[in-house]
Design an enzyme around this catalytic site. Structure first.
Site, PDB file in Angstrom:
ATOM      1  N   HIS A 131       0.807  -1.224   0.000  1.00 26.40           N
ATOM      2  CA  HIS A 131       0.000   0.000   0.000  1.00 26.40           C
ATOM      3  C   HIS A 131       0.839   1.272   0.000  1.00 26.40           C
ATOM      4  O   HIS A 131       0.299   2.362  -0.151  1.00 26.40           O
ATOM      5  CB  HIS A 131      -0.954   0.017   1.182  1.00 26.40           C
ATOM      6  CG  HIS A 131      -0.259   0.278   2.498  1.00 26.40           C
ATOM      7  ND1 HIS A 131       0.540  -0.656   3.107  1.00 26.40           N
ATOM      8  CD2 HIS A 131      -0.226   1.369   3.284  1.00 26.40           C
ATOM      9  CE1 HIS A 131       1.020  -0.158   4.215  1.00 26.40           C
ATOM     10  NE2 HIS A 131       0.583   1.078   4.359  1.00 26.40           N
TER      11      HIS A 131
HETATM   12  C1  UD1 Z   1      -2.217   5.262   6.057  1.00 29.23           C
HETATM   13  C2  UD1 Z   1      -0.935   5.651   6.810  1.00 29.23           C
HETATM   14  C3  UD1 Z   1       0.072   4.518   6.703  1.00 29.23           C
HETATM   15  C4  UD1 Z   1      -0.514   3.198   7.124  1.00 29.23           C
HETATM   16  C5  UD1 Z   1      -1.783   2.949   6.315  1.00 29.23           C
HETATM   17  C6  UD1 Z   1      -2.470   1.663   6.671  1.00 29.23           C
HETATM   18  C7  UD1 Z   1      -0.337   8.037   6.861  1.00 29.23           C
HETATM   19  C8  UD1 Z   1       0.595   9.055   6.339  1.00 29.23           C
HETATM   20  N1  UD1 Z   1      -0.310   6.831   6.261  1.00 29.23           N
HETATM   21  O1  UD1 Z   1      -1.872   5.148   4.673  1.00 29.23           O
HETATM   22  O2  UD1 Z   1       1.185   4.811   7.541  1.00 29.23           O
HETATM   23  O3  UD1 Z   1       0.419   2.168   6.916  1.00 29.23           O
HETATM   24  O4  UD1 Z   1      -2.685   4.035   6.554  1.00 29.23           O
HETATM   25  O5  UD1 Z   1      -3.569   1.437   5.815  1.00 29.23           O
HETATM   26  O6  UD1 Z   1      -1.071   8.306   7.779  1.00 29.23           O
HETATM   27  N2  UD1 Z   1      -9.118   5.056   1.326  1.00 29.23           N
HETATM   28  C9  UD1 Z   1     -10.332   4.444   1.186  1.00 29.23           C
HETATM   29  N3  UD1 Z   1     -11.005   4.100   2.336  1.00 29.23           N
HETATM   30  C10 UD1 Z   1     -10.522   4.340   3.574  1.00 29.23           C
HETATM   31  C11 UD1 Z   1      -9.277   4.976   3.692  1.00 29.23           C
HETATM   32  C12 UD1 Z   1      -8.576   5.315   2.573  1.00 29.23           C
HETATM   33  O7  UD1 Z   1     -10.809   4.212   0.089  1.00 29.23           O
HETATM   34  O8  UD1 Z   1     -11.179   3.994   4.564  1.00 29.23           O
HETATM   35  C13 UD1 Z   1      -8.360   5.405   0.110  1.00 29.23           C
HETATM   36  C14 UD1 Z   1      -8.532   6.849  -0.328  1.00 29.23           C
HETATM   37  O9  UD1 Z   1      -8.505   6.889  -1.730  1.00 29.23           O
HETATM   38  C15 UD1 Z   1      -7.291   7.509   0.237  1.00 29.23           C
HETATM   39  C16 UD1 Z   1      -6.256   6.411   0.095  1.00 29.23           C
HETATM   40  O10 UD1 Z   1      -6.981   5.197   0.358  1.00 29.23           O
HETATM   41  O11 UD1 Z   1      -6.934   8.670  -0.460  1.00 29.23           O
HETATM   42  C17 UD1 Z   1      -5.102   6.529   1.063  1.00 29.23           C
HETATM   43  O12 UD1 Z   1      -5.590   6.643   2.404  1.00 29.23           O
HETATM   44  P1  UD1 Z   1      -4.738   7.469   3.499  1.00 29.23           P
HETATM   45  O13 UD1 Z   1      -5.407   7.389   4.819  1.00 29.23           O
HETATM   46  O14 UD1 Z   1      -4.440   8.822   2.964  1.00 29.23           O
HETATM   47  O15 UD1 Z   1      -3.371   6.703   3.535  1.00 29.23           O
HETATM   48  P2  UD1 Z   1      -3.000   5.139   3.560  1.00 29.23           P
HETATM   49  O16 UD1 Z   1      -2.335   4.809   2.272  1.00 29.23           O
HETATM   50  O17 UD1 Z   1      -4.152   4.284   3.983  1.00 29.23           O
END
Ligand code: UD1
Length: 388
Positions: free
Chosen positions: A224
């Site tokens: 991820h």
């Molecule tokens: C975040 C953490 C990372 C952790 C990971 C676990 C930071 C900087 N990063 O990264 O350290 O390892 O979580 O998963 O805090 N999205 C969904 N549904 C959700 C959440 C996210 O669809 O419930 C999608 C969205 O398009 C979003 C993308 O995933 O933009 C990334 O989510 P985000 O919370 O920004 O970062 P992670 O990659 O999940």
């Protein structure tokens, strides 16, 4: 004593569950408020963990959702400040290294509230990782730093943190693993797969026959990190390796993070993945489901910090698709199960061939013993003069 604790994203939930359970044993001493920033919000990334790990529903949800880093951190700070002003805690507890951790740490100190950081001192020394910035900022501000291992404590001392603020307590996430291991063992491997299969949405090959999983004869993939999935060249070659080399040797189970799924589609890699025999793409898995798979996997490919630690304790040979790690205690060099392979395919292939028939060698670093929450709560009881 009033303690406010914070969660935001999936890897926080398994760290907060043991703390809340332990605090609840002393209702006369602690008043507790759980704040969820709402960084993760999909049911499978969020509520599923609250239910499985018996975490009480958050008292407050800031609902900040997705966005750029500045948007997420900024929105969290604005909303969290109001909650802190309303409730006036004595301590704020943050865990891990996600954006919620850093945003709430800054807010805590600006509101003159004492700050505790669980999982302090981990360093990858790689400032390209957003989590490294979150870790450094949070540790610089924390009044007490609960560390997982001696190397993390050493990092803090080298940065000038006084010894009096460092508490080596062990890894709280392993409290959760040890507590849930038996329940996970009761799940049936193939039922976990069947119940969580991803819908390929009519992609060609989406209805291919499913391989049956046998114990110790399948690999797990989780990816991820932006450094692995946001660049078409890097993601494409990792995927190609998994679909050719790995799927030829054994079944491959891949629970897809929403970011990874989106990138697979954007880069036009989706149809091929759906059509590859031997690849089982799943929805994001619940805690017990992934633990069950991990307990008998032949190999793990991951870029997750938490999975490196879980593989270490379970003994699953782990190829970590990163150039560095903030968790060196999990590496083979220190007795753990993980080896860093970056995203260079020749290096990955070499380590894969070396380890695909390897033995499981479980390794539990000191104090990863299921009693970490007890030690943390003992600290707070001492603070309010209630220690044993
Ligand atoms: C975040 C953490 C990372 C952790 C990971 C676990 C930071 C900087 N990063 O990264 O350290 O390892 O979580 O998963 O805090 N999205 C969904 N549904 C959700 C959440 C996210 O669809 O419930 C999608 C969205 O398009 C979003 C993308 O995933 O933009 C990334 O989510 P985000 O919370 O920004 O970062 P992670 O990659 O999940």
């Amino acid at each position: 004593m009033k303690i406010m604790s914070v969660v935001g994203a999936r890897p926080n939930f398994m760290k907060i569950a043991p703390l809340i359970r332990e605090l609840s044993k002393y209702p006369d001493q602690f008043e507790h408020l759980l704040v969820h920033t709402g960084q993760h919000y999909d049911a499978r990334m969020n509520q599923a963990f609250f239910e499985a790990l018996e975490i009480p529903a958050p008292d407050v949800n800031l609902e900040v959702g997705s966005g750029s880093h500045a948007e997420q951190v900024g929105r969290t700070m604005i909303c969290f400040e109001r909650v802190v002003r309303d409730w006036r805690p004595d301590w704020i507890v943050v865990v891990g290294d996600v954006n919620a951790t850093c945003a709430c740490a800054i807010t805590a100190k600006k509101e003159h509230v004492k700050l505790a950081h669980i999982e302090a001192g981990l360093r990858s020394f790689d400032l390209d990782m957003p989590e490294e910035i979150n870790r450094m900022v949070t540790d610089r501000l924390a009044d007490v730093l609960f560390t997982t291992d001696g190397m993390a404590s050493d990092n803090l001392r080298k940065e000038g943190v006084p010894q009096s603020r460092i508490q080596l307590v062990g890894n709280i996430m392993i409290d959760t693993l040890l507590r849930n291991r038996e329940r996970a063992a009761e799940l049936d491997l193939n039922q976990v797969v069947r119940e969580n299969l991803l819908d390929c949405g009519g992609a060609p090959g989406g209805s291919k026959p499913l391989p049956k999983l046998s114990a110790h004869d399948y690999a797990i993939v989780t990816l991820h990190r932006p450094s692995n999935v946001d660049d078409r060249g890097i993601f494409g070659s990792l995927l190609e390796f998994i679909l050719t080399d790995c799927c030829r040797d054994m079944a491959v189970v891949w629970p897809l993070h929403p970011r990874t799924r989106k990138q697979m589609q954007v880069f036009g890699l989706w149809e091929k993945a759906c059509a590859t025999p031997g690849l089982l793409m799943l929805e994001p898995l619940g805690y017990h489901e992934l633990l069950r798979l991990n307990m008998q996997a032949r190999l793990m490919f991951t870029d997750s910090g938490g999975l490196q630690e879980e593989c270490c304790v379970l003994g699953t040979p782990c190829l970590t698709l990163r150039d560095n790690t903030e968790r060196p205690v999990t590496l083979e060099d220190f007795g753990g199960a993980s080896v860093l392979v970056g995203h260079d395919i020749d290096q990955i292939r070499c380590q894969y061939n070396r380890r695909k028939n390897g033995q499981r060698v479980p390794c539990c670093p000191p104090l990863w013993d299921g009693r970490v929450a007890e030690r943390i709560v003992a600290f707070f009881r001492d603070e309010c003069g209630m220690g044993a």
